[in-house]
Scaffold this active site. Structure first.
Site, PDB file in Angstrom:
ATOM      1  N   GLU A  61      -0.284  -4.735   3.871  1.00  0.00           N
ATOM      2  CA  GLU A  61      -0.859  -5.109   2.690  1.00  0.00           C
ATOM      3  C   GLU A  61      -0.010  -6.416   2.194  1.00  0.00           C
ATOM      4  O   GLU A  61      -0.471  -7.088   1.037  1.00  0.00           O
ATOM      5  CB  GLU A  61      -0.727  -4.000   1.731  1.00  0.00           C
ATOM      6  CG  GLU A  61       0.641  -3.868   1.037  1.00  0.00           C
ATOM      7  CD  GLU A  61       1.629  -3.020   1.636  1.00  0.00           C
ATOM      8  OE1 GLU A  61       2.580  -2.822   1.338  1.00  0.00           O
ATOM      9  OE2 GLU A  61       1.204  -2.693   2.831  1.00  0.00           O
ATOM     10  N   CYS A  80       5.354   2.889   4.837  1.00  0.00           N
ATOM     11  CA  CYS A  80       6.816   2.605   4.753  1.00  0.00           C
ATOM     12  C   CYS A  80       7.833   3.877   4.606  1.00  0.00           C
ATOM     13  O   CYS A  80       7.705   4.847   5.234  1.00  0.00           O
ATOM     14  CB  CYS A  80       7.132   1.217   4.110  1.00  0.00           C
ATOM     15  SG  CYS A  80       8.902   0.403   4.647  1.00  0.00           S
ATOM     16  N   HIS A 133       4.029  -3.081   6.581  1.00  0.00           N
ATOM     17  CA  HIS A 133       3.385  -3.496   5.160  1.00  0.00           C
ATOM     18  C   HIS A 133       2.037  -4.319   5.588  1.00  0.00           C
ATOM     19  O   HIS A 133       2.188  -5.427   5.459  1.00  0.00           O
ATOM     20  CB  HIS A 133       4.356  -4.283   4.341  1.00  0.00           C
ATOM     21  CG  HIS A 133       5.377  -3.206   3.725  1.00  0.00           C
ATOM     22  ND1 HIS A 133       5.295  -2.513   2.642  1.00  0.00           N
ATOM     23  CD2 HIS A 133       6.734  -3.127   4.140  1.00  0.00           C
ATOM     24  CE1 HIS A 133       6.310  -1.679   2.432  1.00  0.00           C
ATOM     25  NE2 HIS A 133       7.253  -2.058   3.234  1.00  0.00           N
TER      26      HIS A 133
END
Length: 312
Positions: free
Chosen positions: A237, A142, A235
């Site tokens: 994750e 990011c 993202h």
């Protein structure tokens, strides 16, 4: 095989509760193998939440991984106890002479600041240059992906008027790239950012390629031909509730955030979100560890060669 993390790190109990095998230093010392050395430069305010998210993804590999948590400065984080930072995090000065097979640099809530106005930008530049010399493959997430593009290639991100927030459909551009091995031709991934760099700008850099992108979110996975730099603009994750927590945080702060796209059933925030990105997020990290780190790193990390970064 397990990931090796500091003893008593709070993430350990969470991961064990999910039946994810972790290993403490004492047991790892008896293993007669050369484990991978991976650093995590955690720039997020809630360090513990981000640790759990990233360690969960790193655990899906048959390789033993030793993890070092790294901090950017001495400032006390707003959402993490100082005792946690003191117990589990390394100052950059403590690891600057060490070499790593892999490094993950997280995003940061700094989207509306010019890079030079970020209070730790000078340190960030130092770490970027250090990674260039001391890390086999670096994965930027990011904000860090945009910051690295600016530092190494002089490409400035543009800022959207409205935050890009939601779960977006992506397509695989390069079906032969090992980083996307096993991916469906279309897949979903979360984004939460204001910054934007066009796919054409990424592709204008020699040896950089946009290997997955979205009509709505733009470039998502960008990788160098030598596998030593990976830029992830979203993202993978994120936990199921992360976008929901961000949305309600902004609401409670008096802002008027848009409802995260393609996230709630019928676009209704009162309903549990639909989760459809975690399998591909896990596969992305597993492929990075296997094909971009393990398969390319020298057995002797002292044999690392400095990356050739050609600035514009």
């Amino acid at each position: 095989m397990p990931i090796r993390i500091p003893e008593n790190l709070p993430a350990q109990s969470v991961l064990l509760g999910e039946n994810i095998f972790t290993m403490e230093d004492q047991r790892a010392a008896s293993q007669e193998i050369r484990p991978l050395q991976v650093g995590i430069l955690n720039l997020m305010p809630n360090k513990i939440e981000t640790e759990v998210q990233l360690l969960r993804l790193l655990s899906n590999t048959p390789l033993q991984i030793n993890v070092d948590l790294i901090r950017i400065d001495n400032q006390a984080p707003k959402h993490t106890p100082q005792s946690h930072m003191d117990a589990f995090y390394h100052e950059f000065s403590e690891i600057k002479d060490k070499r790593y097979d892999g490094l993950i640099v997280t995003g940061a809530p700094l989207a509306l600041l010019d890079y030079e106005d970020v209070n730790y930008w000078d340190t960030m530049k130092t770490i970027l240059e250090w990674a260039n010399r001391n890390v086999q493959s670096t994965l930027y997430l990011c904000w860090a992906a945009h910051a690295a593009m600016y530092h190494f290639h002089g490409i400035q991100r543009q800022l959207r008027k409205n935050k890009l927030s939601g779960v977006y459909k992506h397509r695989v551009n390069d079906t032969h790239n090992e980083l996307l091995r096993g991916f469906d031709s279309e897949f979903f991934a979360p984004h939460s950012r204001y910054g934007y760099i066009s796919p054409a700008d990424y592709n204008s850099i020699p040896d950089l390629n946009v290997i997955a992108e979205s009509d709505e979110a733009g470039a998502y996975v960008v990788a160098s031909d030598d596998k030593r730099m990976v830029f992830i603009t979203g993202h993978p994750e994120y936990d199921p509730e992360t976008l929901n927590d961000e949305y309600h945080r902004d609401l409670n702060a008096g802002m008027e955030p848009a409802i995260p796209a393609n996230y709630y059933p019928d676009n209704d925030p009162s309903l549990p979100p639909v989760v459809r990105w975690r399998a591909h997020g896990s596969l992305l990290f597993t492929n990075w560890i296997n094909y971009y780190v393990y398969q390319t790193t020298p057995y002797d990390l002292n044999q690392l060669v400095e990356k050739d970064q050609r600035k514009r």
